[in-house]
Motif scaffolding. Structure first.
Motif, mmCIF file in Angstrom:
data_model
loop_
_atom_site.group_PDB
_atom_site.id
_atom_site.type_symbol
_atom_site.label_atom_id
_atom_site.label_comp_id
_atom_site.label_asym_id
_atom_site.label_seq_id
_atom_site.Cartn_x
_atom_site.Cartn_y
_atom_site.Cartn_z
ATOM 1 N N UNK A 285 0.830 -1.201 0.000
ATOM 2 C CA UNK A 285 0.000 0.000 0.000
ATOM 3 C C UNK A 285 0.869 1.257 0.000
ATOM 4 N N UNK A 286 0.214 2.386 -0.145
ATOM 5 C CA UNK A 286 0.900 3.682 -0.117
ATOM 6 C C UNK A 286 1.726 3.819 1.165
ATOM 7 N N UNK A 287 1.171 3.262 2.241
ATOM 8 C CA UNK A 287 1.877 3.350 3.544
ATOM 9 C C UNK A 287 3.225 2.632 3.507
ATOM 10 N N UNK A 288 3.257 1.498 2.812
ATOM 11 C CA UNK A 288 4.529 0.768 2.694
ATOM 12 C C UNK A 288 5.562 1.625 1.979
ATOM 13 N N UNK A 289 5.104 2.349 0.964
ATOM 14 C CA UNK A 289 6.031 3.220 0.217
ATOM 15 C C UNK A 289 6.551 4.309 1.144
ATOM 16 N N UNK A 290 5.636 4.962 1.871
ATOM 17 C CA UNK A 290 6.024 6.063 2.746
ATOM 18 C C UNK A 290 7.026 5.599 3.800
ATOM 19 N N UNK A 291 6.729 4.448 4.409
ATOM 20 C CA UNK A 291 7.594 3.911 5.472
ATOM 21 C C UNK A 291 8.998 3.604 4.932
ATOM 22 N N UNK A 292 9.030 2.957 3.792
ATOM 23 C CA UNK A 292 10.309 2.558 3.203
ATOM 24 C C UNK A 292 11.131 3.786 2.832
ATOM 25 N N UNK A 293 10.469 4.768 2.222
ATOM 26 C CA UNK A 293 11.186 5.971 1.783
ATOM 27 C C UNK A 293 11.713 6.760 2.979
ATOM 28 N N UNK A 294 10.949 6.770 4.053
ATOM 29 C CA UNK A 294 11.374 7.532 5.234
ATOM 30 C C UNK A 294 12.602 6.871 5.873
ATOM 31 N N UNK A 295 12.576 5.548 5.965
ATOM 32 C CA UNK A 295 13.740 4.842 6.522
ATOM 33 C C UNK A 295 14.970 5.103 5.654
ATOM 34 N N UNK A 296 14.779 5.087 4.353
ATOM 35 C CA UNK A 296 15.882 5.336 3.424
ATOM 36 C C UNK A 296 16.396 6.765 3.555
ATOM 37 N N UNK A 297 15.457 7.692 3.694
ATOM 38 C CA UNK A 297 15.831 9.103 3.805
ATOM 39 C C UNK A 297 16.730 9.336 5.011
ATOM 40 N N UNK A 298 16.378 8.703 6.125
ATOM 41 C CA UNK A 298 17.157 8.896 7.349
ATOM 42 C C UNK A 298 18.604 8.428 7.137
ATOM 43 N N UNK A 299 18.744 7.273 6.502
ATOM 44 C CA UNK A 299 20.106 6.755 6.266
ATOM 45 C C UNK A 299 20.878 7.649 5.301
ATOM 46 N N UNK A 300 20.197 8.083 4.248
ATOM 47 C CA UNK A 300 20.870 8.898 3.239
ATOM 48 C C UNK A 300 21.232 10.272 3.800
ATOM 49 N N UNK A 301 20.317 10.816 4.586
ATOM 50 C CA UNK A 301 20.513 12.167 5.121
ATOM 51 C C UNK A 301 21.809 12.270 5.942
ATOM 52 N N UNK A 302 22.096 11.245 6.705
ATOM 53 C CA UNK A 302 23.290 11.278 7.553
ATOM 54 C C UNK A 302 24.546 11.425 6.698
ATOM 55 N N UNK A 303 24.604 10.671 5.615
ATOM 56 C CA UNK A 303 25.784 10.730 4.739
ATOM 57 C C UNK A 303 25.822 12.073 4.018
ATOM 58 N N UNK A 304 24.661 12.499 3.510
ATOM 59 C CA UNK A 304 24.590 13.757 2.746
ATOM 60 C C UNK A 304 25.023 14.931 3.618
ATOM 61 N N UNK A 305 24.566 14.954 4.856
ATOM 62 C CA UNK A 305 24.892 16.076 5.751
ATOM 63 C C UNK A 305 26.398 16.118 6.013
ATOM 64 N N UNK A 306 26.996 14.962 6.214
ATOM 65 C CA UNK A 306 28.436 14.925 6.497
ATOM 66 C C UNK A 306 29.228 15.451 5.302
ATOM 67 N N UNK A 307 28.859 15.020 4.093
ATOM 68 C CA UNK A 307 29.585 15.489 2.903
ATOM 69 C C UNK A 307 29.402 17.000 2.730
ATOM 70 N N UNK A 308 28.170 17.472 2.904
ATOM 71 C CA UNK A 308 27.916 18.905 2.687
ATOM 72 C C UNK A 308 28.694 19.767 3.675
ATOM 73 N N UNK A 309 28.838 19.296 4.909
ATOM 74 C CA UNK A 309 29.600 20.063 5.906
ATOM 75 C C UNK A 309 31.032 20.242 5.407
ATOM 76 N N UNK A 310 31.569 19.148 4.861
ATOM 77 C CA UNK A 310 32.932 19.173 4.323
ATOM 78 C C UNK A 310 33.035 20.141 3.138
ATOM 79 N N UNK A 311 32.027 20.079 2.260
ATOM 80 C CA UNK A 311 32.040 20.913 1.048
ATOM 81 C C UNK A 311 31.946 22.397 1.415
#
Ligand code: ADP
Ligand code: TRP
Length: 318
Positions: A285-311
């Motif tokens: 369902x739509x909820x499965x998509x939302x849940x999966x994307x949110x979990x992915x976002x959290x993992x990606x955000x950590x890496x993205x934030x670290x790189x941007x701080x460096x940049x």
């Protein structure tokens, strides 16, 4: 090895997408130590200008991937637009990207020729793609051959930035998917949404049956010998079979397998192969998509934030 790739949300999935893109991507994820997959919704805006269509396509592609066996524990899947660092980094990279590099990009010219509006976004598409990749310090980028030049542009931009500001980015390598034979559509041309000749993976049984029964053939009689290499039904059926099974089926065509019977068998092979995946897709369902994307976002955000701080520090914004 850190693997990263972007997938364009592109509407109803078909057999060509499955064998040409999803299956090889899933195999890659299976082998990688760490992988990031994102829905390239910002890139999609260069060609898709209807909000509801884009919203639906984004959700569908996540659910399609989940049904096909994407394991969100193994790899992060997220929307490109949910990580603002993509666009921030894109701007910074655009200030070190030579115009000539973008002017040489063939995909821009191809798309304009196909009738896509020649917007600034379409022109700078490769810079956003470089940001997508460099933000995660990815070393391997699995893509189809058509995207190789874009990954090379990302490499050039990374090298240029590193030379100017000091080692900041991992220089990525494209990993070009082994050339999958082009999957033919029901009219014998390349299967493509734009030709309306697809066999959709997740359509209702009746629609799949209609597509398969509608495969165009020549006018040979039921018992006439047939050349499997010239037959779209066989070319599609082969995708589901082992080498030995394909050989045995080819022999039957040469002995005079009727097209109607051949289509029936292809439909059976389709249902055998995709039955479980199709059943799973209807339960998501739509909820499965939302849940999966949110979990992915959290993992990606950590890496993205670290790189941007460096940049930011490297260029003097902090
Ligand atoms: P379409 O032509 O239907 O618009 P896309 O361009 O959205 O398909 O395809 C997404 C990916 O699926 C492509 O990058 C390509 O790797 C794969 N693909 C699409 N059609 C085929 C096909 N007929 N045979 C093999 N791979 C295909
Ligand atoms: N341009 C890619 C395509 O059309 C999608 C994409 C966007 C991508 N950003 C990426 C692929 C970064 C690999 C890495 O298929």
């Amino acid at each position: 090895m850190r693997v990263l790739s972007g997938i364009q949300p592109s509407g109803q999935l078909h057999l060509g997408n499955y064998f040409g893109s999803i299956l090889p991507n899933l195999e890659f994820i299976g082998k990688a130590k760490e992988s990031f997959f994102f829905i390239a919704d910002l890139h999609a805006l260069t060609t898709m200008h209807d909000a509801e269509t884009l919203r639906k396509a984004r959700e569908d592609i996540v659910l399609d991937y989940l049904a096909c066996g994407f394991d969100p524990k193994k790899a992060a899947i997220y929307d490109q637009s949910s990580i603002p660092e993509h666009t921030e980094l894109m701007w910074i990279l655009s200030t070190v990207t030579p115009m000539g590099l973008l002017e040489r990009a063939v995909s821009y010219k191809d798309k304009v020729q196909q009738g896509v509006t020649a917007s600034a976004g379409l022109f700078t598409y490769p810079v956003l793609m470089a940001a997508d990749i460099l933000l995660y310090q990815a070393d391997t980028v699995p893509v189809g051959r058509d995207q190789k030049q874009h990954v090379e542009i990302a490499r050039d931009i990374a090298v240029k930035f590193n030379n100017l500001y000091g080692e900041t980015f991992t220089v990525p390598e494209p990993s070009i998917r082994a050339e999958v034979a082009v999957v033919p559509g029901t009219d014998g041309r390349k299967m493509s949404k734009s030709y309306g000749n697809t066999i959709p993976l997740f359509a209702a049984d009746a629609e799949v049956k209609k597509a398969i029964m509608g495969i165009v053939t020549d006018s040979k009689g039921a018992n006439d010998p047939k050349d499997p290499e010239q037959c779209t039904i066989y070319q599609l059926h082969k995708l589901f079979l082992s080498k030995e099974q394909s050989k045995a089926l080819a022999e039957e065509y040469r002995r005079g397998l009727a097209y109607g019977e051949a289509k029936k068998r292809l439909l059976e092979a389709f249902i055998d192969t995709f039955g479980v995946i199709r059943a799973k897709r209807t339960k998501l369902s739509a909820q499965d998509a939302t849940k999966t994307l949110e979990a992915g976002r959290v993992r990606a955000q950590a890496v993205a934030a670290a790189t941007m701080a460096q940049v930011r520090k490297a260029v003097g914004l902090r």
